[in-house]
Design an enzyme around this catalytic site. Structure first.
Site, PDB file in Angstrom:
ATOM      1  N   THR A  10       0.823  -1.218   0.000  1.00  0.00           N
ATOM      2  CA  THR A  10       0.000   0.000   0.000  1.00  0.00           C
ATOM      3  C   THR A  10       0.857   1.269   0.000  1.00  0.00           C
ATOM      4  O   THR A  10       0.315   2.366  -0.062  1.00  0.00           O
ATOM      5  CB  THR A  10      -0.898   0.041   1.264  1.00  0.00           C
ATOM      6  OG1 THR A  10      -0.047  -0.112   2.406  1.00  0.00           O
ATOM      7  CG2 THR A  10      -1.938  -1.067   1.264  1.00  0.00           C
ATOM      8  N   ASP A  56       1.179  -9.376   8.938  1.00  0.00           N
ATOM      9  CA  ASP A  56       1.793  -8.222   9.588  1.00  0.00           C
ATOM     10  C   ASP A  56       3.251  -8.579   9.887  1.00  0.00           C
ATOM     11  O   ASP A  56       3.544  -9.693  10.333  1.00  0.00           O
ATOM     12  CB  ASP A  56       1.037  -7.931  10.902  1.00  0.00           C
ATOM     13  CG  ASP A  56       1.392  -6.564  11.477  1.00  0.00           C
ATOM     14  OD1 ASP A  56       0.470  -5.738  11.608  1.00  0.00           O
ATOM     15  OD2 ASP A  56       2.579  -6.331  11.795  1.00  0.00           O
ATOM     16  N   THR A 125      18.321   2.120   3.921  1.00  0.00           N
ATOM     17  CA  THR A 125      18.144   3.556   3.721  1.00  0.00           C
ATOM     18  C   THR A 125      19.393   4.386   4.008  1.00  0.00           C
ATOM     19  O   THR A 125      20.209   4.031   4.873  1.00  0.00           O
ATOM     20  CB  THR A 125      17.013   4.075   4.648  1.00  0.00           C
ATOM     21  OG1 THR A 125      17.042   5.509   4.691  1.00  0.00           O
ATOM     22  CG2 THR A 125      17.168   3.572   6.081  1.00  0.00           C
ATOM     23  N   GLU A 127      19.308   6.935   5.655  1.00  0.00           N
ATOM     24  CA  GLU A 127      19.194   7.394   7.048  1.00  0.00           C
ATOM     25  C   GLU A 127      20.171   6.654   7.959  1.00  0.00           C
ATOM     26  O   GLU A 127      20.465   7.106   9.057  1.00  0.00           O
ATOM     27  CB  GLU A 127      17.766   7.182   7.555  1.00  0.00           C
ATOM     28  CG  GLU A 127      16.805   8.294   7.215  1.00  0.00           C
ATOM     29  CD  GLU A 127      17.062   9.570   8.008  1.00  0.00           C
ATOM     30  OE1 GLU A 127      17.225   9.494   9.229  1.00  0.00           O
ATOM     31  OE2 GLU A 127      17.106  10.644   7.395  1.00  0.00           O
ATOM     32  N   LYS A 157      16.577   0.471  11.094  1.00  0.00           N
ATOM     33  CA  LYS A 157      16.966   0.056   9.738  1.00  0.00           C
ATOM     34  C   LYS A 157      18.389  -0.505   9.714  1.00  0.00           C
ATOM     35  O   LYS A 157      18.710  -1.379   8.912  1.00  0.00           O
ATOM     36  CB  LYS A 157      16.863   1.245   8.774  1.00  0.00           C
ATOM     37  CG  LYS A 157      15.438   1.539   8.314  1.00  0.00           C
ATOM     38  CD  LYS A 157      14.962   0.538   7.265  1.00  0.00           C
ATOM     39  CE  LYS A 157      13.591   0.902   6.728  1.00  0.00           C
ATOM     40  NZ  LYS A 157      13.058  -0.083   5.778  1.00  0.00           N
TER      41      LYS A 157
HETATM   42  P1  NAP Z   1       5.657   4.030   2.734  1.00  0.00           P
HETATM   43  O1  NAP Z   1       4.964   4.670   1.586  1.00  0.00           O
HETATM   44  O2  NAP Z   1       5.627   4.708   4.072  1.00  0.00           O
HETATM   45  O3  NAP Z   1       5.047   2.546   2.900  1.00  0.00           O
HETATM   46  C1  NAP Z   1       5.288   1.780   4.040  1.00  0.00           C
HETATM   47  C2  NAP Z   1       4.507   0.494   3.907  1.00  0.00           C
HETATM   48  O4  NAP Z   1       4.769  -0.322   5.071  1.00  0.00           O
HETATM   49  C3  NAP Z   1       2.984   0.668   3.852  1.00  0.00           C
HETATM   50  O5  NAP Z   1       2.466  -0.171   2.856  1.00  0.00           O
HETATM   51  C4  NAP Z   1       2.537   0.193   5.235  1.00  0.00           C
HETATM   52  O6  NAP Z   1       1.243  -0.351   5.264  1.00  0.00           O
HETATM   53  C5  NAP Z   1       3.550  -0.911   5.479  1.00  0.00           C
HETATM   54  N1  NAP Z   1       3.586  -1.306   6.894  1.00  0.00           N
HETATM   55  C6  NAP Z   1       3.650  -0.500   7.993  1.00  0.00           C
HETATM   56  N2  NAP Z   1       3.610  -1.236   9.107  1.00  0.00           N
HETATM   57  C7  NAP Z   1       3.526  -2.546   8.725  1.00  0.00           C
HETATM   58  C8  NAP Z   1       3.427  -3.772   9.434  1.00  0.00           C
HETATM   59  N3  NAP Z   1       3.411  -3.825  10.764  1.00  0.00           N
HETATM   60  N4  NAP Z   1       3.340  -4.911   8.709  1.00  0.00           N
HETATM   61  C9  NAP Z   1       3.331  -4.894   7.350  1.00  0.00           C
HETATM   62  N5  NAP Z   1       3.417  -3.751   6.631  1.00  0.00           N
HETATM   63  C10 NAP Z   1       3.512  -2.595   7.310  1.00  0.00           C
HETATM   64  O7  NAP Z   1       7.189   3.766   2.383  1.00  0.00           O
HETATM   65  P2  NAP Z   1       7.929   3.848   0.959  1.00  0.00           P
HETATM   66  O8  NAP Z   1       8.340   5.253   0.708  1.00  0.00           O
HETATM   67  O9  NAP Z   1       7.130   3.114  -0.046  1.00  0.00           O
HETATM   68  O10 NAP Z   1       9.269   3.043   1.287  1.00  0.00           O
HETATM   69  C11 NAP Z   1       9.335   1.632   1.121  1.00  0.00           C
HETATM   70  C12 NAP Z   1      10.439   1.100   2.011  1.00  0.00           C
HETATM   71  O11 NAP Z   1      11.688   1.662   1.626  1.00  0.00           O
HETATM   72  C13 NAP Z   1      10.277   1.393   3.492  1.00  0.00           C
HETATM   73  O12 NAP Z   1      10.788   0.292   4.215  1.00  0.00           O
HETATM   74  C14 NAP Z   1      11.160   2.608   3.714  1.00  0.00           C
HETATM   75  O13 NAP Z   1      11.588   2.678   5.054  1.00  0.00           O
HETATM   76  C15 NAP Z   1      12.284   2.314   2.748  1.00  0.00           C
HETATM   77  N6  NAP Z   1      12.976   3.483   2.179  1.00  0.00           N
HETATM   78  C16 NAP Z   1      12.268   4.470   1.600  1.00  0.00           C
HETATM   79  C17 NAP Z   1      12.935   5.529   1.013  1.00  0.00           C
HETATM   80  C18 NAP Z   1      12.180   6.645   0.334  1.00  0.00           C
HETATM   81  O14 NAP Z   1      12.783   7.714   0.103  1.00  0.00           O
HETATM   82  N7  NAP Z   1      10.923   6.440  -0.037  1.00  0.00           N
HETATM   83  C19 NAP Z   1      14.344   5.574   1.020  1.00  0.00           C
HETATM   84  C20 NAP Z   1      15.037   4.525   1.620  1.00  0.00           C
HETATM   85  C21 NAP Z   1      14.345   3.460   2.179  1.00  0.00           C
HETATM   86  P3  NAP Z   1      -0.065   0.535   5.688  1.00  0.00           P
HETATM   87  O15 NAP Z   1      -0.474   1.243   4.446  1.00  0.00           O
HETATM   88  O16 NAP Z   1      -1.030  -0.507   6.127  1.00  0.00           O
HETATM   89  O17 NAP Z   1       0.383   1.462   6.781  1.00  0.00           O
HETATM   90  N1  GDD Z   2       8.222  15.308   6.770  1.00  0.00           N
HETATM   91  C1  GDD Z   2       8.562  16.593   6.941  1.00  0.00           C
HETATM   92  N2  GDD Z   2       7.574  17.520   7.159  1.00  0.00           N
HETATM   93  N3  GDD Z   2       9.866  16.945   6.864  1.00  0.00           N
HETATM   94  C2  GDD Z   2      10.176  18.257   7.003  1.00  0.00           C
HETATM   95  C3  GDD Z   2       9.212  19.236   7.229  1.00  0.00           C
HETATM   96  C4  GDD Z   2       7.844  18.859   7.314  1.00  0.00           C
HETATM   97  O1  GDD Z   2       6.944  19.665   7.517  1.00  0.00           O
HETATM   98  N4  GDD Z   2       9.838  20.434   7.307  1.00  0.00           N
HETATM   99  C5  GDD Z   2      11.141  20.221   7.131  1.00  0.00           C
HETATM  100  N5  GDD Z   2      11.357  18.886   6.961  1.00  0.00           N
HETATM  101  C6  GDD Z   2      12.678  18.254   6.770  1.00  0.00           C
HETATM  102  C7  GDD Z   2      12.976  17.104   7.704  1.00  0.00           C
HETATM  103  O2  GDD Z   2      13.378  17.568   8.989  1.00  0.00           O
HETATM  104  C8  GDD Z   2      14.086  16.413   6.926  1.00  0.00           C
HETATM  105  O3  GDD Z   2      15.314  17.027   7.174  1.00  0.00           O
HETATM  106  C9  GDD Z   2      13.711  16.655   5.446  1.00  0.00           C
HETATM  107  O4  GDD Z   2      12.724  17.683   5.466  1.00  0.00           O
HETATM  108  C10 GDD Z   2      13.155  15.445   4.734  1.00  0.00           C
HETATM  109  O5  GDD Z   2      12.118  14.897   5.526  1.00  0.00           O
HETATM  110  P1  GDD Z   2      11.175  13.718   4.969  1.00  0.00           P
HETATM  111  O6  GDD Z   2      10.571  14.108   3.681  1.00  0.00           O
HETATM  112  O7  GDD Z   2      10.261  13.336   6.074  1.00  0.00           O
HETATM  113  O8  GDD Z   2      12.205  12.569   4.606  1.00  0.00           O
HETATM  114  P2  GDD Z   2      13.453  11.958   5.400  1.00  0.00           P
HETATM  115  O9  GDD Z   2      14.684  12.351   4.644  1.00  0.00           O
HETATM  116  O10 GDD Z   2      13.401  12.289   6.833  1.00  0.00           O
HETATM  117  O11 GDD Z   2      13.190  10.392   5.257  1.00  0.00           O
HETATM  118  C11 GDD Z   2      12.802   9.834   4.004  1.00  0.00           C
HETATM  119  O12 GDD Z   2      13.963   9.424   3.306  1.00  0.00           O
HETATM  120  C12 GDD Z   2      14.722   8.367   3.928  1.00  0.00           C
HETATM  121  C13 GDD Z   2      15.943   8.089   3.044  1.00  0.00           C
HETATM  122  O13 GDD Z   2      16.953   9.013   3.319  1.00  0.00           O
HETATM  123  C14 GDD Z   2      11.861   8.655   4.298  1.00  0.00           C
HETATM  124  O14 GDD Z   2      11.316   8.186   3.081  1.00  0.00           O
HETATM  125  C15 GDD Z   2      12.601   7.498   4.951  1.00  0.00           C
HETATM  126  O15 GDD Z   2      11.728   6.356   5.039  1.00  0.00           O
HETATM  127  C16 GDD Z   2      13.816   7.152   4.067  1.00  0.00           C
HETATM  128  O16 GDD Z   2      14.521   6.081   4.639  1.00  0.00           O
END
Ligand code: NAP
Ligand code: GDD
Length: 327
Positions: A10, A56, A125, A127, A157
């Protein structure tokens, strides 16, 4: 026909990956959690070819059942509590889902006899690097850079990253850790800064709101397009040997630069009158700068991102203009 099981179906990446694997002719299973998940209908409508299984990540018995039903060749573990800010509010749940969840899945794969047959992708990630022990300031973080996570999410992570490597080394599993830098797009959740901005910009243009409240505007991120990154995930599982890879663009930009491009898209040169700072969106510890070095993925996987930074901002604003004007 290959079979894939996706956790996090999702979420943003789950949607992009389902599309990609369907184009490649996979039979796709997706794990959905909860008794009445409000996103279930969206997935069923947009991806009718995905077979949903209730499970889950915190419940290993449910993962065993999902594996017995799907009998996958490939497992993509994308499920997580993925919001860094939220992880400070619920650190233990974050560890249970984001840290221990991958361990539950790895054990479930072993218990169902898949340790030599099932390929496992862990969504790691940038992070994990955290931006402090920054040992490659000019070229960006690569697979050998030091880790110093700055949030409960990053710490969870990092555990998942090491347990994935450990199962590869201990049991010879095809288990890979993709260390992905931020990737965004039209499927991004509204709680993340890029989508929060592009959605607000669209609503400001349409007269539906007059300002946006943000936290810290100084951090820099290496932002790419999610559609490019799921291609990299798939490529990692098509190699002869399991290994870990960084996916990134090799560029870093401030939130201010993202605001510049997003507001320019609706003809506004100066966004300052429209942006208010709200301490509620600040974090107890911040990752100031992320910059990735994708050289290994480019050389070994032949991976290359296609969407650049201005292209990413444009596609997100245009998507949100269309979405908001339809409401
Ligand atoms: P996302 O949109 O926040 O999706 C997270 C997913 O995890 C959702 O489908 C959520 O389901 C599911 N989930 C949460 N709790 C769960 C549980 N207890 N059991 C099973 N599923 C669960 O994240 P995304 O941006 O697609 O990222 C995908 C993955 O890559 C994540 O692991 C994230 O940490 C990692 N990642 C993301 C980024 C990025 O920039 N997007 C970068 C590096 C790594 P519900 O809809 O039911 O809540
Ligand atoms: N979310 C959010 N909301 N972030 C904000 C805001 C706000 O209103 N204002 C400033 N920020 C700043 C955060 O403090 C952070 O420094 C930056 O914007 C990016 O925040 P996010 O978009 O929440 O992403 P992230 O970098 O913390 O984390 C995302 O990227 C990671 C990979 O580096 C997520 O997708 C993580 O799941 C992923 O691992």
């Amino acid at each position: 026909m290959k079979k894939a099981l996706i956790t996090g179906i999702t979420g943003q990446d789950g949607g992009h990956l389902a599309k990609l694997l369907d184009e490649k002719g996979y039979e796709i299973y997706g794990i959905i959690r909860g008794q009445q998940n409000p996103k279930r209908r969206d997935v069923e409508e947009e991806f009718p070819y995905v077979k949903l299984i209730e499970a889950d990540l915190t419940d290993m018995s449910s993962l065993v059942r999902a594996l017995q039903i799907a009998k996958p060749d490939e497992v993509y573990n994308l499920g997580a509590i993925s919001h860094v800010g939220y992880s400070f509010k619920d650190p233990q749940l974050t560890f249970d889902v984001t840290g221990k969840g991958p361990l539950n899945m790895l054990e479930a794969i072993r218990l169902t006899g898949g340790e030599k047959t099932v390929k496992f992708y862990q969504a790691s990630t940038s992070e994990m690097f955290g931006g402090l022990d920054y040992n490659r300031p000019d070229k960006g973080y690569n697979e050998d850079a030091l880790f110093h996570p700055r949030s409960p999410y990053g710490v969870a992570k990092l555990y998942a990253h090491w347990i994935t490597k450990n199962y590869r080394e201990s049991y010879g599993m095809f288990a890979v850790s993709g260390i992905l830098f931020n990737h965004e797009g039209e499927r991004r959740g509204l709680e993340f800064v890029t989508r929060k901005i592009t959605n607000a910009v669209a609503r400001i243009k349409l007269g539906l709101q007059d300002h946006i409240e943000l936290g810290n505007l100084d951090p820099k991120r290496d932002w790419g397009y999610a559609g490019d990154y799921v291609r990299g995930m798939w490529l990692m599982l098509q190699q002869d040997k399991p290994d870990d890879y960084v996916l990134a663009t090799g560029e870093t930009h401030t939130i201010g630069e993202f605001l510049d491009l997003a507001f320019n898209e609706i003809g506004i040169d100066d966004w300052r009158p429209y942006v208010k700072q709200n301490p509620a969106f600040m974090r107890p510890a911040e990752v100031d700068i992320l910059l990735g070095d994708p050289t290994k993925a480019e050389k070994v996987l032949g991976w290359k991102r296609e969407v650049d930074f201005p292209g990413l901002v444009k596609l997100m604003v245009q998507h949100d203009l269309e979405l908001e004007s339809r409401k």
